[in-house]
Design an enzyme around this catalytic site. Structure first.
Site, PDB file in Angstrom:
ATOM      1  N   TYR A 156      -8.587  -3.556   0.968  1.00  0.00           N
ATOM      2  CA  TYR A 156      -7.853  -3.628  -0.305  1.00  0.00           C
ATOM      3  C   TYR A 156      -6.941  -2.395  -0.456  1.00  0.00           C
ATOM      4  O   TYR A 156      -5.755  -2.516  -0.755  1.00  0.00           O
ATOM      5  CB  TYR A 156      -8.854  -3.693  -1.464  1.00  0.00           C
ATOM      6  CG  TYR A 156      -8.226  -3.582  -2.847  1.00  0.00           C
ATOM      7  CD1 TYR A 156      -7.621  -4.683  -3.452  1.00  0.00           C
ATOM      8  CD2 TYR A 156      -8.254  -2.364  -3.551  1.00  0.00           C
ATOM      9  CE1 TYR A 156      -7.048  -4.577  -4.714  1.00  0.00           C
ATOM     10  CE2 TYR A 156      -7.678  -2.254  -4.807  1.00  0.00           C
ATOM     11  CZ  TYR A 156      -7.077  -3.354  -5.394  1.00  0.00           C
ATOM     12  OH  TYR A 156      -6.517  -3.248  -6.631  1.00  0.00           O
ATOM     13  N   LYS A 160      -2.766  -2.018  -0.895  1.00  0.00           N
ATOM     14  CA  LYS A 160      -2.106  -1.325  -2.011  1.00  0.00           C
ATOM     15  C   LYS A 160      -1.254  -0.166  -1.493  1.00  0.00           C
ATOM     16  O   LYS A 160      -0.219   0.163  -2.081  1.00  0.00           O
ATOM     17  CB  LYS A 160      -3.156  -0.826  -3.004  1.00  0.00           C
ATOM     18  CG  LYS A 160      -3.794  -1.967  -3.816  1.00  0.00           C
ATOM     19  CD  LYS A 160      -2.749  -2.666  -4.674  1.00  0.00           C
ATOM     20  CE  LYS A 160      -3.352  -3.759  -5.564  1.00  0.00           C
ATOM     21  NZ  LYS A 160      -2.335  -4.516  -6.304  1.00  0.00           N
TER      22      LYS A 160
HETATM   23  N1  LIG Z   1      -8.900  -3.845 -12.319  1.00  0.00           N
HETATM   24  C1  LIG Z   1      -8.766  -2.724 -11.633  1.00  0.00           C
HETATM   25  O1  LIG Z   1      -9.681  -1.892 -11.565  1.00  0.00           O
HETATM   26  C2  LIG Z   1      -7.468  -2.433 -10.955  1.00  0.00           C
HETATM   27  C3  LIG Z   1      -7.248  -1.116 -10.554  1.00  0.00           C
HETATM   28  C4  LIG Z   1      -6.034  -0.804  -9.923  1.00  0.00           C
HETATM   29  C5  LIG Z   1      -5.111  -1.799  -9.676  1.00  0.00           C
HETATM   30  N2  LIG Z   1      -5.358  -3.076 -10.066  1.00  0.00           N
HETATM   31  C6  LIG Z   1      -4.349  -4.086  -9.745  1.00  0.00           C
HETATM   32  O2  LIG Z   1      -3.783  -4.574 -10.960  1.00  0.00           O
HETATM   33  C7  LIG Z   1      -3.389  -5.931 -10.777  1.00  0.00           C
HETATM   34  C8  LIG Z   1      -3.940  -6.770 -11.909  1.00  0.00           C
HETATM   35  O3  LIG Z   1      -5.353  -6.720 -11.832  1.00  0.00           O
HETATM   36  P1  LIG Z   1      -6.319  -7.122 -13.011  1.00  0.00           P
HETATM   37  O4  LIG Z   1      -7.297  -6.028 -13.132  1.00  0.00           O
HETATM   38  O5  LIG Z   1      -5.570  -7.542 -14.192  1.00  0.00           O
HETATM   39  O6  LIG Z   1      -7.080  -8.312 -12.337  1.00  0.00           O
HETATM   40  P2  LIG Z   1      -7.198  -9.853 -12.654  1.00  0.00           P
HETATM   41  O7  LIG Z   1      -7.382 -10.048 -14.113  1.00  0.00           O
HETATM   42  O8  LIG Z   1      -8.195 -10.348 -11.727  1.00  0.00           O
HETATM   43  O9  LIG Z   1      -5.758 -10.383 -12.261  1.00  0.00           O
HETATM   44  C9  LIG Z   1      -5.350 -10.611 -10.944  1.00  0.00           C
HETATM   45  C10 LIG Z   1      -4.634 -11.924 -10.945  1.00  0.00           C
HETATM   46  O10 LIG Z   1      -4.076 -12.171  -9.664  1.00  0.00           O
HETATM   47  C11 LIG Z   1      -4.051 -13.564  -9.486  1.00  0.00           C
HETATM   48  N3  LIG Z   1      -3.930 -13.974  -8.115  1.00  0.00           N
HETATM   49  C12 LIG Z   1      -4.798 -13.755  -7.090  1.00  0.00           C
HETATM   50  N4  LIG Z   1      -4.338 -14.339  -5.963  1.00  0.00           N
HETATM   51  C13 LIG Z   1      -3.167 -14.918  -6.278  1.00  0.00           C
HETATM   52  C14 LIG Z   1      -2.235 -15.690  -5.553  1.00  0.00           C
HETATM   53  N5  LIG Z   1      -2.373 -15.967  -4.245  1.00  0.00           N
HETATM   54  N6  LIG Z   1      -1.153 -16.155  -6.197  1.00  0.00           N
HETATM   55  C15 LIG Z   1      -0.969 -15.905  -7.508  1.00  0.00           C
HETATM   56  N7  LIG Z   1      -1.828 -15.204  -8.244  1.00  0.00           N
HETATM   57  C16 LIG Z   1      -2.922 -14.717  -7.645  1.00  0.00           C
HETATM   58  C17 LIG Z   1      -5.358 -14.028 -10.059  1.00  0.00           C
HETATM   59  O11 LIG Z   1      -5.188 -15.372 -10.430  1.00  0.00           O
HETATM   60  P3  LIG Z   1      -6.450 -16.364 -10.602  1.00  0.00           P
HETATM   61  O12 LIG Z   1      -6.823 -16.169 -12.027  1.00  0.00           O
HETATM   62  O13 LIG Z   1      -5.881 -17.670 -10.300  1.00  0.00           O
HETATM   63  O14 LIG Z   1      -7.499 -15.902  -9.637  1.00  0.00           O
HETATM   64  C18 LIG Z   1      -5.521 -13.098 -11.248  1.00  0.00           C
HETATM   65  O15 LIG Z   1      -5.084 -13.701 -12.430  1.00  0.00           O
HETATM   66  C19 LIG Z   1      -3.850  -6.320  -9.384  1.00  0.00           C
HETATM   67  O16 LIG Z   1      -2.764  -6.186  -8.497  1.00  0.00           O
HETATM   68  C20 LIG Z   1      -4.894  -5.296  -9.059  1.00  0.00           C
HETATM   69  O17 LIG Z   1      -5.004  -5.103  -7.677  1.00  0.00           O
HETATM   70  C21 LIG Z   1      -6.522  -3.409 -10.708  1.00  0.00           C
END
Ligand SMILES: NC(=O)c1ccc[n+]([C@@H]2O[C@H](COP(=O)([O-])OP(=O)(O)OC[C@H]3O[C@@H](n4cnc5c(N)ncnc54)[C@H](OP(=O)(O)O)[C@@H]3O)[C@@H](O)[C@H]2O)c1
Ligand SMILES: Cc1cc2nc3c(=O)[nH]c(=O)nc-3n(C[C@H](O)[C@H](O)[C@H](O)COP(=O)(O)OP(=O)(O)OC[C@H]3O[C@@H](n4cnc5c(N)ncnc54)[C@H](O)[C@@H]3O)c2cc1C
Lengths: 250, 450
Positions: A156, A160
């Site tokens: 992962y 990133k």
């Molecule tokens: N949460 C953390 O701790 C954290 C920390 C640093 C960075 N981030 C980054 O921030 C971003 C948002 O994360 P979040 O925390 O809001 O997580 P989240 O609520 O799980 O959102 C991620 C979204 O990505 C979608 N997704 C996954 N595979 C996909 C695909 N092939 N095509 C289209 N959509 C897809 C998922 O859709 P489905 O609902 O259909 O699965 C989900 O809605 C991500 O890039 C994550 O890596 C998160």
């Protein structure tokens, strides 16, 4: 158009169910916001109405978007622009954690395909459009996991790291075009992605990342850390000796 | 061939990139407008985004070799649209003429003055610049050039859609307008210091009609009992007799006009912080005597800020907004309420301006209408500005007022629609001369003007 106080009229989310992205949309709400497009793998569960209810007057629609449909990204962006006009802010928020990726080469490649390759192809398609309209901001969700990769989630983290190198570089490439890129580097955030996991140090909520993002847009930043403290923390950690880093990462 | 350029208005906000084409009047029709259209740009003194066009073309109309013709018998001038008021005044003042209306800077073009239908300190008597235009040449979307005026029946609608039309009906290339005869290069100005807003309102409500020019500088940055302390300036063009009485030395060369070149402000981070604003205002208001008669030069009276080039850089990289609205005279309570809110909010900068407007000019989208107009600056980088401004916007339109398109950089289509009841009629005329959408600007997209 983004107005003089950085309020957008049209916001597009790639990965429209992302908790972080939806919190950003709410933080961007104003009398100027008119249109929000949620690009989702599964539009049935997009809950556009739920987001709309949190906004003062904008219309929210869901539209099918898959990060792995690299060949379709340019058309997807064109279609959104022809339906809704200029794209003021595009939030690139899709992503998966890929907990099994370290043990499964195929799952790892799939993760790369979503988190990195998807960010590259959709990022280029968006950049093309922003360049053509002479303005607009791509907000890309990177992660501190890519700043220094850890044993527990290095696949992962590597996606990133790639994304981050891509979006910051794209920002340089767009310099002077009127279009900008803002790369957001959150630490751990309590969202559906991290549900059930224990808080790491400096864990924040999606609304905190949203506030940092809106603040960064106001200041026209190229990179935003959330929380801001992480910039200093990683400034040091990045150069910590390996044995120290491994010790911290347990 | 044009070149790519990042453009903003005078407020230095919302930069977008466009292809800038500098062409003579005869070549305007040739400029390729592509999918994103084209818009004319003068000297970029509008504060927001009307003279920029992200992804499209921006046209600067270059003046010809003989850009100014004066008819000394009829007291009119025929001037290329790209000519600045600075140049125009250098040419006409020595002949004993002045422009019928000037805004607070002479670094605007004739085209910009018409497209924004600008007003000055004399609006209560002289109305807008457009009111004095007798005819203008305009290049339309289909490439044809037309001469239109307020009375030529067939084109009168297009004419009034162009006066105040923010460049969206076509590119103005030349205009003929009335000039004002003057005897000297000075004004005779009575300055009065007033302790608060109520005293100012009373003084302005009674006595404006006795002077050609009237404007008040109001302090909206200082809280407490002095809210609205102000300096009221009322004046007229000084006659030779006035100079003989008040400034005999100025009689030596009474029609000279050669303002010096500018001192520039280097790029700086936001130095307009609250402390700087308060100190400045304190000095400004202390310096003014209670009552005083002076004979400032034309530049000193009309264009005091032009002495400092690029003063907009004081606000640093985030830029600034200039908020200007008008509310009808009977909405004086709204004016009071807005003043109170601005003072309480504490972000208004330096000097604010209050003025009483006279009648409307006839332009479909012209801003001035009878009432009070207030103008103040705000640093755009201040957090939380959005909700504050949205509330002010609503107060203004609820009171039957509106916002100036040449200043606006933040508001919404709804607010503009509410303020301009003839917007739909204007759009219909605009579309009739531009059915394929050749003209477009960032402001037009932002405010749904097309
Ligand atoms: N949460 C953390 O701790 C954290 C920390 C640093 C960075 N981030 C980054 O921030 C971003 C948002 O994360 P979040 O925390 O809001 O997580 P989240 O609520 O799980 O959102 C991620 C979204 O990505 C979608 N997704 C996954 N595979 C996909 C695909 N092939 N095509 C289209 N959509 C897809 C998922 O859709 P489905 O609902 O259909 O699965 C989900 O809605 C991500 O890039 C994550 O890596 C998160
Ligand atoms: C310090 C300062 C003080 C000011 N004081 C006043 C004031 O007292 N009263 C007032 O009314 N305004 C005032 N203004 C605003 C200014 O007068 C207007 O914004 C004016 O339109 C600027 O002219 P410009 O030539 O710079 O045009 P720009 O700012 O370049 O363009 C303004 C509009 O005019 C259109 N336009 C320009 N040239 C043409 C053309 N040839 N054909 C068709 N459309 C054209 C543009 O498309 C745009 O919509 C002030 C501005 C400043 C910076």
């Amino acid at each position: 158009m983004n107005n003089a106080i950085h309020q957008p009229q049209t916001v597009v989310v790639l990965g429209g169910k992302s908790d972080i992205a939806r919190a950003i949309v709410v933080a961007l709400d104003s009398a100027s916001l008119r249109t929000v497009v949620l690009g989702c793998r599964n539009t049935d569960t997009a809950d556009a109405a739920g987001l709309e209810a949190q906004l003062s007057g904008a219309t929210v629609t869901a539209r099918h978007f898959d990060a792995t449909d690299h060949a379709g990204h340019a058309d997807w962006v064109s279609a959104v622009a022809s339906d809704h006009g200029d794209l003021d802010i595009v939030i690139q928020a899709f992503g998966q954690l890929g907990l099994d990726a370290a043990d499964d080469p195929v799952a790892a490649a799939d993760l790369v395909n979503v988190n990195y390759a998807g960010a590259v192809s959709s990022g280029l398609a968006v950049a093309d459009r922003l360049r053509a309209q002479g303005h607009g901001v791509l907000v890309a969700l990177s992660s501190v996991a890519g700043v220094r990769t850890r044993a527990s989630n290095f696949v992962y983290g590597s996606t990133k790291a790639g994304l981050d190198a891509f979006t910051t570089g794209l920002g340089h490439a767009l310099h002077g075009s009127g279009a900008r890129v803002m790369t957001v580097r959150p630490g751990m955030v309590r969202t559906s992605m991290t549900e059930g996991m224990d808080d790491a140090p400096f864990t924040v909520d999606a609304v905190d990342v949203a506030a940092a993002t809106v603040n960064g847009l106001r200041k026209k930043k190229a990179v935003v850390w959330a929380p801001a403290k992480l910039q200093g923390v990683f400034g040091l950690l990045r150069f910590a000796p390996d044995f120290v880093w491994r010790k911290l990462d347990t | 061939m044009g070149h790519q350029e990042l453009l903003t208005g005078w407020g230095r906000t919302s930069a977008t990139s466009a292809t800038v084409e500098s062409v003579g009047a005869d070549d305007v029709a040739q400029v390729a407008s592509g999918q994103r259209g084209a818009i004319a740009r003068g000297l970029g003194r509008a504060y927001g985004d009307p003279a920029q066009n992200g992804g499209g073309a921006v046209i600067r109309v270059q003046p010809s070799a003989n850009p100014v013709w004066i008819d000394t018998v009829e007291s009119t001038a025929t001037v290329d649209a790209g000519v600045s008021f600075d140049e125009l005044l250098r040419r006409i003042v020595p002949h004993g003429f002045f422009v019928p209306v000037t805004p607070g800077t002479r670094f605007i073009t004739v085209g910009g003055a018409i497209a924004s239908d600008v007003h000055g300190k004399g609006h209560h008597r002289d109305l807008t610049f457009g009111h004095h235009v007798l005819s203008l040449d305009i290049v339309l979307a289909d490439g044809s050039e037309r001469t239109i005026g307020p009375d030529a029946d067939a084109d009168a609608e297009l004419y009034w859609a162009t006066i105040g039309g923010m460049g969206l009906t076509g590119v103005i290339t030349r205009a003929t307008f009335r000039l004002l005869r003057i005897e000297t290069n000075r004004c005779l100005v009575e300055t009065q210091r007033l302790p608060d807003l109520e005293a100012l309102i009373a003084a302005m409500s009674d006595g404006d009609a006795d002077h050609r020019y009237s404007v008040a500088w109001v302090d909206l940055a200082t809280k407490g009992s002095t809210v609205g302390r102000s300096i009221l300036e009322r004046g007229d063009h000084a006659t030779l007799d006035d100079l003989a009485e008040h400034a005999p030395k100025a009689l030596r060369n009474p029609l000279a006009f050669a303002p010096g070149s500018l001192a520039s402000v280097p790029p700086v981070p936001n130095v307009m912080n609250r402390l700087a604003v308060r100190t400045f205002n304190e000095l400004w208001f202390r310096k003014a005597p209670k009552q005083h008669i002076g004979t400032p030069t034309l530049t000193g009276f009309f264009h005091p800020l032009d002495g400092v080039g690029d003063w907009n850089r004081f606000y640093g990289t985030s830029g600034f907004l200039q908020y200007q609205f008008v509310v009808p005279f009977d909405a004086i309570d709204t004016l009071r309420e807005i003043v109170d809110r601005v003072v309480a909010n504490g972000n208004a900068s330096v000097i604010s301006v209050l003025k009483r407007f006279g009648a409307e000019s006839g332009g479909f989208l012209s801003f001035p209408k009878p009432g009070w107009t207030l103008t103040f600056d705000l640093a755009a980088g201040v957090p939380g500005l959005g909700p504050f401004l949205a509330e002010l916007d609503q107060l203004v339109v609820n009171a039957g007022g509106r916002h100036y398109l040449a200043k606006d950089a933040h508001t919404t289509p709804d607010i503009i629609r509410a303020g301009y009841p003839r917007l739909d009629a204007w759009k219909a005329i605009r579309r009739s001369v531009d059915p394929d959408g050749r003209w477009a600007s960032d402001q037009a997209r932002r405010l749904d003007l097309l």
